[in-house]
Design a protein around this motif. Structure first.
Motif, PDB file in Angstrom:
ATOM      1  N   SER A 112     -27.729   9.633 -10.432  1.00 56.09           N
ATOM      2  CA  SER A 112     -28.646   9.505 -11.550  1.00 56.09           C
ATOM      3  C   SER A 112     -29.500   8.374 -11.266  1.00 56.09           C
ATOM      4  N   THR A 113     -29.184   7.326 -10.494  1.00 54.52           N
ATOM      5  CA  THR A 113     -29.963   6.195  -9.983  1.00 54.52           C
ATOM      6  C   THR A 113     -31.129   6.836  -9.090  1.00 54.52           C
ATOM      7  N   LEU A 114     -30.823   7.715  -8.224  1.00 49.77           N
ATOM      8  CA  LEU A 114     -31.875   8.393  -7.386  1.00 49.77           C
ATOM      9  C   LEU A 114     -32.817   9.050  -8.166  1.00 49.77           C
ATOM     10  N   VAL A 115     -32.478   9.868  -9.033  1.00 49.20           N
ATOM     11  CA  VAL A 115     -33.196  11.015  -9.601  1.00 49.20           C
ATOM     12  C   VAL A 115     -34.264  10.127 -10.543  1.00 49.20           C
ATOM     13  N   ALA A 116     -33.700   9.165 -11.480  1.00 45.87           N
ATOM     14  CA  ALA A 116     -34.248   8.432 -12.437  1.00 45.87           C
ATOM     15  C   ALA A 116     -35.506   7.691 -11.638  1.00 45.87           C
ATOM     16  N   PHE A 134     -34.463   0.394 -11.965  1.00 45.86           N
ATOM     17  CA  PHE A 134     -34.673   0.899 -13.222  1.00 45.86           C
ATOM     18  C   PHE A 134     -33.558   2.106 -13.156  1.00 45.86           C
ATOM     19  N   GLY A 135     -33.484   2.890 -12.258  1.00 44.82           N
ATOM     20  CA  GLY A 135     -32.605   4.053 -12.441  1.00 44.82           C
ATOM     21  C   GLY A 135     -31.099   3.763 -12.498  1.00 44.82           C
ATOM     22  N   ALA A 136     -31.000   2.515 -11.750  1.00 51.57           N
ATOM     23  CA  ALA A 136     -29.670   1.881 -11.497  1.00 51.57           C
ATOM     24  C   ALA A 136     -29.202   1.363 -13.184  1.00 51.57           C
ATOM     25  N   LEU A 137     -30.067   0.725 -13.967  1.00 48.68           N
ATOM     26  CA  LEU A 137     -29.933   0.207 -15.098  1.00 48.68           C
ATOM     27  C   LEU A 137     -29.556   1.168 -16.122  1.00 48.68           C
ATOM     28  N   ILE A 138     -30.229   2.366 -16.074  1.00 47.53           N
ATOM     29  CA  ILE A 138     -29.972   3.102 -17.145  1.00 47.53           C
ATOM     30  C   ILE A 138     -28.910   4.381 -16.824  1.00 47.53           C
ATOM     31  N   ASP A 171     -19.686   1.770 -15.926  1.00 48.90           N
ATOM     32  CA  ASP A 171     -20.179   0.616 -16.125  1.00 48.90           C
ATOM     33  C   ASP A 171     -19.862  -0.386 -14.894  1.00 48.90           C
ATOM     34  N   GLY A 172     -18.526  -0.678 -14.352  1.00 43.76           N
ATOM     35  CA  GLY A 172     -18.536  -1.452 -13.387  1.00 43.76           C
ATOM     36  C   GLY A 172     -19.125  -1.097 -11.960  1.00 43.76           C
ATOM     37  N   VAL A 173     -19.068   0.193 -11.787  1.00 44.75           N
ATOM     38  CA  VAL A 173     -19.818   0.987 -10.743  1.00 44.75           C
ATOM     39  C   VAL A 173     -21.344   0.570 -10.862  1.00 44.75           C
ATOM     40  N   GLY A 174     -21.882   1.105 -11.953  1.00 48.21           N
ATOM     41  CA  GLY A 174     -23.373   0.843 -12.076  1.00 48.21           C
ATOM     42  C   GLY A 174     -23.822  -0.479 -11.957  1.00 48.21           C
ATOM     43  N   TYR A 175     -23.152  -1.464 -12.542  1.00 49.36           N
ATOM     44  CA  TYR A 175     -23.374  -2.652 -12.482  1.00 49.36           C
ATOM     45  C   TYR A 175     -23.466  -3.222 -11.158  1.00 49.36           C
ATOM     46  N   VAL A 176     -22.379  -2.768  -9.941  1.00 49.96           N
ATOM     47  CA  VAL A 176     -22.549  -3.381  -8.614  1.00 49.96           C
ATOM     48  C   VAL A 176     -23.646  -2.816  -8.018  1.00 49.96           C
ATOM     49  N   VAL A 177     -24.069  -1.462  -8.275  1.00 49.89           N
ATOM     50  CA  VAL A 177     -25.231  -0.830  -7.813  1.00 49.89           C
ATOM     51  C   VAL A 177     -26.563  -1.399  -8.142  1.00 49.89           C
ATOM     52  N   ALA A 368     -29.083  -5.426 -21.536  1.00 47.50           N
ATOM     53  CA  ALA A 368     -28.438  -6.633 -20.911  1.00 47.50           C
ATOM     54  C   ALA A 368     -29.166  -6.737 -19.434  1.00 47.50           C
ATOM     55  N   LEU A 369     -29.046  -5.515 -18.652  1.00 51.54           N
ATOM     56  CA  LEU A 369     -29.275  -5.714 -17.278  1.00 51.54           C
ATOM     57  C   LEU A 369     -30.931  -5.815 -17.263  1.00 51.54           C
ATOM     58  N   VAL A 370     -31.395  -5.282 -17.761  1.00 59.90           N
ATOM     59  CA  VAL A 370     -32.944  -5.272 -17.957  1.00 59.90           C
ATOM     60  C   VAL A 370     -33.474  -6.636 -18.162  1.00 59.90           C
TER      61      VAL A 370
END
Length: 442
Positions: A112-116, A134-138, A171-177, A368-370
């Motif tokens: 998802s991070t790569l595609v977005a 941006f891809g990572a935070l959404i 959520d935890g994985v996405g936050y680390v990425v 929160a991330l953005v």
């Protein structure tokens, strides 16, 4: 305003907006609070536009900007919300769906991070690393929004476990990425060394360390609750685990969200295995249900008021519309590829991909991330795009995923099991059995 005054105001407004939603809109509680907050915010903006001398919008904008939404969620509310959500996901169900949940919470987030990110880079012209941030935070689905919606649907248990389990762990994985990409995109602001090897080591330390601490602390509290069957002590133990464990994980530099999820799963297992009396178990469950509902209302109230921190221009609106489409395409890719990888061991029923795609709601974590990003020329556009994606996801997808699930269940009923699995074993032939061989007749 100090902490107590801000907390009091948020609770008062959450109670008022929840009441208005119950009396007039009748939407799901969290979505209803968000809608009422948005309507109230737009009313203030409308009054400000009609009355040039009005300073209501400017006052609200100053208050919202001064309030640190990112810290309030990531360092305060998130641990309690994840712990409360994990309590009702059974470890036995996760074992059955563990492989697909793991793939979607890890590989799915990366896809998802790569595609977005690549989509935003190609369509909008944003710098590649900024676009990937941006891809990572959404990419992470919001467990608060997802679990709230699951309560109003009647999905098959296996599908519900997939959605809930993925939303809790990604959520935890996405936050680390997200942290890794921010370190690459903003090296001056990074607190860690760059490089692929360092990034992998950080990922393993964050995710593995969080799971380890959550498992150990959860097991210890599990054993204590089995020996101390008292309502007030049991509630205090779970509250100490959620808050103290989250703070300990942050202090040690490991993933606090993953710690909260693993600890919540352990305590949920304790409640399932009846290590405490039914009365104590009921009180603990009620306590965390109330915590979940109150924090949900406050969180969605804050999301509604964050509109005052967003700057809407023609360019930002166009990018936001593109971002909505990209988030859906990225989510579809994140669902399809792991599902195809598992198709031999876990057949894919027709409703899995559309429901998991449309039901992958974004929420307060993305906002929160953005808001935590360092200042740059893209900050305003990223905030607007993220906010529109989140509001669209919660309101549009959140209100339509249950009807979609019902429609799919009517038009695509679950596939029957293979014939060999459906038919019971044949009884042994006897002389009285109609299928038994009969002696030849004279």
């Amino acid at each position: 305003m100090d902490f107590v005054e801000i907390t009091s105001l948020l609770i008062v407004l959450a109670a008022l907006f929840s009441t208005l939603n119950y009396m007039f809109l009748r939407l799901p509680p969290a979505i209803g609070v968000l809608v009422v907050a948005l309507l109230a915010s737009m009313a203030v903006l409308g009054v400000d536009a009609m009355l040039p001398q009005s300073v209501m919008a400017e006052t609200m904008r100053g208050a919202v900007t001064a309030f640190n939404f990112s810290d309030a969620l990531l360092d305060g509310m998130l641990g309690l919300l994840l712990f409360a959500g994990a309590l009702h996901v059974k470890i036995s169900d996760l074992r059955v769906e563990g492989r697909i949940v793991f793939l979607m919470a890890t590989l799915g987030v990366l896809i998802s991070t790569l595609v977005a990110g690549l989509g935003l880079w190609w369509l909008v012209g944003a710098p590649l690393l900024i676009a990937l941030v941006f891809g990572a935070l959404i990419s992470p689905t919001d467990p608060v929004a997802v679990l709230g919606i699951l309560h109003s649907t009647n999905l098959p248990r296996s599908l519900e476990t997939k959605i809930a389990g993925e939303s809790l762990f990604n959520d935890g994985v996405g936050y680390v990425v997200f942290l890794l990409l921010v370190g690459l995109a903003f090296p001056a602001e990074a607190h860690t060394e760059s490089g692929i090897l360092n990034a992998l080591l950080l990922f393993v330390r964050e995710a593995g360390g969080g799971a380890l601490i959550g498992g150990v602390l959860g097991w210890l509290v599990f054993k204590l609750m089995a020996r101390v069957d008292d309502t007030s002590v049991a509630v205090l133990l779970t509250l100490a685990l959620a808050l103290g464990g989250y703070s300990l994980a942050e202090t040690l530099g490991v993933s606090a969200p993953i710690m909260a999820v693993v600890a919540g799963l352990m305590i949920g297992e304790a409640m399932t295995e009846h290590v405490m009396s039914e009365e104590t178990r009921g009180h603990v469950d009620t306590f965390w249900h109330i915590i979940d509902q109150v924090l949900n209302a406050i969180l969605f109230l804050m999301i509604g008021f964050e509109i005052f921190a967003v700057t809407f221009t023609q360019a930002s609106i166009e990018i936001a519309i593109i971002a909505v489409g990209l988030s859906l395409v990225a989510r579809l890719a994140a669902v399809i590829l792991p599902s195809l990888m598992m198709r031999k061991s876990e057949p894919i029923t027709p409703e899995v991909i559309p429901i998991m795609t449309w039901g992958g709601l974004k929420g307060g974590i993305s906002v929160a991330l953005v808001l935590s990003l360092p200042e740059s020329e893209w900050s305003t556009l990223l905030l607007t795009a993220t906010y529109v994606v989140v509001v669209f996801s919660i309101i549009v997808q959140g209100l339509t995923v249950a009807p979609l699930a019902r429609w799919l269940s009517r038009h695509h009923p679950a596939h029957p099991a293979p014939v060999a699995a459906q038919q019971p074993p044949m009884p042994p032939h006897t002389e009285d059995s109609p299928d038994a061989p009969q002696p030849p007749r004279d």
